[in-house]
Design a protein around this motif. Structure first.
Motif, PDB file in Angstrom:
ATOM      1  N   UNK A  24       5.874   1.207   2.437  1.00  0.00           N
ATOM      2  CA  UNK A  24       7.276   1.538   2.713  1.00  0.00           C
ATOM      3  C   UNK A  24       8.091   0.280   2.994  1.00  0.00           C
ATOM      4  N   UNK A  25       7.483  -0.726   3.603  1.00  0.00           N
ATOM      5  CA  UNK A  25       8.197  -1.987   3.825  1.00  0.00           C
ATOM      6  C   UNK A  25       8.504  -2.694   2.506  1.00  0.00           C
ATOM      7  N   UNK A  26       7.578  -2.635   1.558  1.00  0.00           N
ATOM      8  CA  UNK A  26       7.825  -3.261   0.265  1.00  0.00           C
ATOM      9  C   UNK A  26       8.942  -2.560  -0.494  1.00  0.00           C
ATOM     10  N   UNK A  27       9.110  -1.251  -0.260  1.00  0.00           N
ATOM     11  CA  UNK A  27      10.113  -0.466  -0.987  1.00  0.00           C
ATOM     12  C   UNK A  27      11.330  -0.156  -0.128  1.00  0.00           C
ATOM     13  N   UNK A  28      11.577  -0.957   0.903  1.00  0.00           N
ATOM     14  CA  UNK A  28      12.659  -0.655   1.836  1.00  0.00           C
ATOM     15  C   UNK A  28      14.037  -0.724   1.179  1.00  0.00           C
ATOM     16  N   UNK A  29      14.149  -1.407   0.055  1.00  0.00           N
ATOM     17  CA  UNK A  29      15.445  -1.468  -0.629  1.00  0.00           C
ATOM     18  C   UNK A  29      15.771  -0.186  -1.383  1.00  0.00           C
ATOM     19  N   UNK A  30      14.811   0.714  -1.526  1.00  0.00           N
ATOM     20  CA  UNK A  30      15.043   1.972  -2.237  1.00  0.00           C
ATOM     21  C   UNK A  30      15.799   2.945  -1.337  1.00  0.00           C
ATOM     22  N   UNK A  31      16.260   4.018  -1.929  1.00  0.00           N
ATOM     23  CA  UNK A  31      17.013   5.024  -1.181  1.00  0.00           C
ATOM     24  C   UNK A  31      16.088   5.813  -0.260  1.00  0.00           C
ATOM     25  N   UNK A  32      16.706   6.540   0.665  1.00  0.00           N
ATOM     26  CA  UNK A  32      15.933   7.348   1.612  1.00  0.00           C
ATOM     27  C   UNK A  32      15.151   8.430   0.889  1.00  0.00           C
ATOM     28  N   UNK A  43      -9.008  -1.956  -3.761  1.00  0.00           N
ATOM     29  CA  UNK A  43      -8.201  -1.635  -4.938  1.00  0.00           C
ATOM     30  C   UNK A  43      -6.818  -1.165  -4.531  1.00  0.00           C
ATOM     31  N   UNK A  44      -6.746  -0.331  -3.496  1.00  0.00           N
ATOM     32  CA  UNK A  44      -5.443   0.156  -3.029  1.00  0.00           C
ATOM     33  C   UNK A  44      -4.600  -0.999  -2.489  1.00  0.00           C
ATOM     34  N   UNK A  45      -5.213  -1.855  -1.703  1.00  0.00           N
ATOM     35  CA  UNK A  45      -4.470  -2.998  -1.172  1.00  0.00           C
ATOM     36  C   UNK A  45      -4.071  -3.963  -2.275  1.00  0.00           C
ATOM     37  N   UNK A  46      -4.920  -4.071  -3.309  1.00  0.00           N
ATOM     38  CA  UNK A  46      -4.609  -4.965  -4.411  1.00  0.00           C
ATOM     39  C   UNK A  46      -3.389  -4.484  -5.180  1.00  0.00           C
ATOM     40  N   UNK A  47      -3.238  -3.141  -5.292  1.00  0.00           N
ATOM     41  CA  UNK A  47      -2.078  -2.601  -6.007  1.00  0.00           C
ATOM     42  C   UNK A  47      -0.764  -3.043  -5.365  1.00  0.00           C
ATOM     43  N   UNK A  48      -0.776  -3.234  -4.045  1.00  0.00           N
ATOM     44  CA  UNK A  48       0.461  -3.533  -3.318  1.00  0.00           C
ATOM     45  C   UNK A  48       0.456  -4.935  -2.722  1.00  0.00           C
ATOM     46  N   UNK A  49      -0.383  -5.803  -3.275  1.00  0.00           N
ATOM     47  CA  UNK A  49      -0.409  -7.186  -2.803  1.00  0.00           C
ATOM     48  C   UNK A  49       0.621  -8.020  -3.561  1.00  0.00           C
ATOM     49  N   UNK A  50       1.015  -9.114  -2.970  1.00  0.00           N
ATOM     50  CA  UNK A  50       1.998  -9.996  -3.606  1.00  0.00           C
ATOM     51  C   UNK A  50       1.464 -10.620  -4.883  1.00  0.00           C
ATOM     52  N   UNK A  51       0.148 -10.722  -5.008  1.00  0.00           N
ATOM     53  CA  UNK A  51      -0.449 -11.346  -6.188  1.00  0.00           C
ATOM     54  C   UNK A  51      -0.573 -10.386  -7.370  1.00  0.00           C
ATOM     55  N   UNK A  52      -0.248  -9.116  -7.167  1.00  0.00           N
ATOM     56  CA  UNK A  52      -0.399  -8.109  -8.232  1.00  0.00           C
ATOM     57  C   UNK A  52       0.879  -7.319  -8.458  1.00  0.00           C
ATOM     58  N   UNK A  53       1.537  -6.910  -7.383  1.00  0.00           N
ATOM     59  CA  UNK A  53       2.655  -5.969  -7.485  1.00  0.00           C
ATOM     60  C   UNK A  53       3.869  -6.596  -8.159  1.00  0.00           C
ATOM     61  N   UNK A  54       4.470  -5.798  -9.049  1.00  0.00           N
ATOM     62  CA  UNK A  54       5.779  -6.091  -9.623  1.00  0.00           C
ATOM     63  C   UNK A  54       6.704  -4.969  -9.171  1.00  0.00           C
ATOM     64  N   UNK A  55       7.727  -5.316  -8.412  1.00  0.00           N
ATOM     65  CA  UNK A  55       8.584  -4.292  -7.810  1.00  0.00           C
ATOM     66  C   UNK A  55       9.195  -3.385  -8.862  1.00  0.00           C
TER      67      UNK A  55
END
Length: 745
Positions: free
Chosen positions: A538-546, A468-480
């Motif tokens: 963190x890699x998926x959200x790398x465009x966010x601020x520090x 479930x945790x991995x599904x939340x951050x998978x490309x097939x589920x996550x909307x940035x």
């Protein structure tokens, strides 16, 4: 003679250097000029001086200065006193002098008043004249503007009449023109060249007319209500309609033939009359609509039910190719520098508008979040298509303008991300919750075939949590754009699992094997979440601020820490579970008292219950699930369980012995009292072995057998059990043993 004792340089006295404190000279810090300054402030003056001058010195100096001022004032009065006194003697017949001076002054005042009136009258007349002149100038300006408007309207009508007359040469032939009613003779240009010249000539003339129409709009902007303008409105309206009609036809003709010169002139004409929407709509209808309808048919006559799915990626690919081949030319024209055509937005108001219309009518299911997987694919494909359109923007400002267009906003509004997340929430959270609601923990299939493999999860509940945790951050589920909601969902999943461990699982009297699986899975989950899972998020959200990344990191680590904090509860529960099974056999220890009461029987072997005390621990160690515990944790569990069992053993044995001693002491006192009354001897009683000693002997034999039974396991358990069991052997047990010559351990 020269005095050799005197120095060659002129000497300066000490008074000149340091001042004479007894003289009248003022100190260097006291400046009289300060009192004469316009911005003199007594409080600030005293505050500045008191830092290095005592208040007593300052007060003395001020009093001295006051006395000096008073003496100077007296001297001044005394000096001019004679003139002041003689002044009264010279003031003779003052009234007559005043009367003589009053008459000319009154006459002068009357003359000044009369002159002032004359000047004011002249000024009023001058202002009136200037006002009339300004009104005449404004009227003249308005008249000139009206005349100019009239001339421009006439000029526009004349130019419209000079527009070439289009003549079609066959249904598929290019257009030729007839100018001023004279058809082209046999020496005219080739039809194709003739059609091109016609379009260019017409577009140039239309651009000129458009510029003149712009002049008309500017001229009548401040004179709409004038009768003259009202009378011209019909002519202006007629000229506007003719211009729009002719410009639309010319623009359509230029688009159909990709005549860039004609298109450029027509666009400049549309920009001049501030009617960009008409050009964008004509381009959409003439060029974009046929292209999109070939790709996504949305007319009822074109739609074939079940002919294709609602996935948009394939359609977007074809649309990209069509834009590149059939629409790029006008995008290039509208982006020419210093052309004034930047006011057009064909990307949004023509291309995107038609694409949105085609999807709404031809593929309405593509916007439906009821099928989350297909919805997400279409959403991401649409974002990619928008990014492709933004690639045609020439600058960042153009991209910003494109995103602010109403069509762009409407297109994004079609994708109901909130409903999509709600469905995903129910899907992910519901699956985990239903798994955790099971009556007991559920090992995964083929669990024991994976013995020795520490890099697996053993319970279906744990597997479902990680999935479930991995599904939340998978490309097939996550909307940035909803990453904050998916982060909150991840934290809720971890909290739900932790609650299940700390509350739900512990209230079901789970078996020791179940606790082994839980301990192993929690350790595995903690390591996975702190490592690979956190890195992936963190890699998926790398465009966010520090700051945002740091907040995400701390929130996930805090949730993982809460999960890890359940381990001590689970470990203690497992120890209690094993110990409670052993306590069932320990209850038989109380039967020792009844065995040796009122009998001469002596203990010769251990009690039957002894073999069952450590049997639950042995069963636990012989189980297949022990392979999922590391050696350090296993030793801790063995030692903790042995400590719990032997602690209870010691308490129960001590209670039995103490109760036996108290009972025996009471009986002994009663017997001794009875013997004294009958005069009997107490030697026979003293030579007998008491029940307490028999109980202690039996307990010692039981402890010996318990120690022998503990040797079934490795040395770590044996050492722990021996150390704990020896603590149970009280001095009374060992004393009874040595008195009866039992073999020593």
């Amino acid at each position: 003679m020269v005095d050799l004792r005197s120095p060659s340089l002129p000497s300066r006295s000490a008074v000149e250097l340091f001042g004479d404190p007894s003289g009248d000279s003022e100190p260097l810090w006291f400046k009289k000029s300060s009192f004469l300054r316009a911005d003199f402030d007594p409080e600030s003056y005293i505050a500045d001086l008191r830092t290095f001058v005592p208040l007593e010195s300052l007060g003395a100096e001020l009093r001295s200065h006051l006395a000096t001022l008073k003496s100077e004032l007296v001297e001044l009065i005394n000096r001019d006193y004679t003139d002041f006194v003689s002044l009264s003697t010279r003031l003779v017949d003052v009234d007559s002098s005043v009367a003589r001076m009053r008459a000319p002054l009154a006459e002068f005042r009357d003359k000044v008043a009369a002159f002032r009136i004359a000047v004011e009258n002249s000024l009023s007349s001058l202002r009136s004249g200037l006002r009339q002149r300004a009104e005449a100038s404004a009227a003249r300006e308005m008249l000139e503007r009206l005349l100019d408007t009239f001339h421009v309207v006439s000029k526009v009508e004349k130019l419209i009449k000079e527009l070439p007359i289009t003549v079609s040469i066959g249904p598929n032939a290019d257009l030729v023109h007839v100018e001023k009613g004279i058809l082209s003779n046999e020496n005219s240009l080739h039809p194709a060249e003739n059609g091109t010249n016609f379009r260019v000539t017409q577009s140039i003339l239309l651009e000129r007319i458009a510029s003149e129409m712009n002049r008309i709009k500017f001229s009548i902007s401040n004179a709409k209500d004038l009768p003259f303008i009202v009378n011209l409105e019909k002519r202006i309206q007629s000229a506007t309609e003719l211009l729009d009609h002719s410009l639309g036809n010319c623009f359509k003709d230029g688009l159909e033939h990709h005549d860039e010169d004609a298109i450029y002139n027509c666009l400049r004409a549309y920009a001049a009359i501030d009617n960009t929407a008409a050009a964008e709509e004509i381009f959409r209808i003439v060029i974009v609509t046929p292209l999109i309808q070939k790709i996504i048919p949305y007319n009822q006559s074109q739609i074939i039910d079940g002919s294709s799915s609602d996935e948009l990626e394939e359609y977007y690919q074809k649309i990209r190719q069509s834009i590149k081949s059939d629409c790029k030319f006008i995008l290039d024209i509208s982006s020419i520098e210093n052309s004034g055509l930047h006011v057009f937005d064909f990307l949004a108001n023509s291309i995107l508008k038609e694409v949105l219309l085609a999807i709404q009518k031809g593929k309405p299911g593509a916007f439906s979040p009821g099928k989350p997987t297909e919805f997400l694919k279409n959403y991401k494909s649409s974002l990619g298509f928008l990014a492709y359109l933004e690639g045609y923007c020439s600058s960042k400002s153009a991209v910003s303008k494109f995103r602010l267009q109403a069509v762009y906003v409407d297109f994004m509004r079609q994708w109901n991300i909130g409903v999509y997340f709600s469905l995903r929430f129910q899907e992910i959270a519901g699956a985990l919750d239903s798994t955790l609601m099971a009556a007991s923990v559920t090992p995964v299939d083929n669990l024991y075939s994976n013995q020795g493999k520490s890099q697996i999860l053993t319970l279906k509940q744990s597997v479902m949590l990680l999935e479930s945790l991995r599904l939340c951050w998978s490309d097939d589920v996550l909307v940035i754009s909803c990453s904050d909601k998916f982060l909150r969902l991840s934290l809720q999943l971890l909290s739900r699992y932790s609650t299940w461990l700390s509350a739900g699982l512990l209230t079901r009297n789970a078996a020791a094997e179940d606790f082994i699986y839980v301990i192993h899975d929690v350790g595995f989950l903690v390591a996975e979440l702190r490592g690979n899972f956190l890195t992936h998020v963190l890699q998926l959200l790398e465009s966010c601020s520090t700051e945002v990344l740091d907040l995400v990191r701390r929130s996930i680590l805090q949730a993982v820490t809460s999960l890890n904090d359940t381990l001590p509860i689970v470990k203690n529960s497992m120890v209690e579970g094993i110990a409670e099974r052993s306590f069932e056999d320990l209850k038989q220890l109380k039967g020792i008292t009844a065995t040796y009461r009122m009998t001469d029987k002596l203990p010769v072997r251990h009690s039957p219950y002894v073999s069952g005390i450590l049997r639950p621990l042995k069963v636990f160690l012989d189980g297949d699930s022990v392979v999922y515990l590391n050696k350090e944790l296993l030793n801790w569990l063995l030692y903790s369980t042995a400590d719990r069992i032997t602690g209870r053993y010691y308490e129960m044995a001590a209670d039995v012995v103490n109760l036996a001693r108290k009972t025996e002491s009471s009986l002994l006192r009663l017997r001794q009292g009875a013997q004294r009354r009958v005069g009997a001897s107490s030697d026979a009683l003293d030579n007998n072995i008491s029940n307490t000693e028999k109980i202690c002997m039996q307990l010692f034999l039981d402890i010996q057998d318990l120690l022998e039974f503990a040797k079934f396991n490795d040395s770590v358990l044996l050492q722990g059990c021996i150390a704990l069991f020896f603590n149970i052997i009280s001095p009374a047990f060992s004393a009874c043993y040595f008195a009866l010559n039992y073999p020593c351990i």
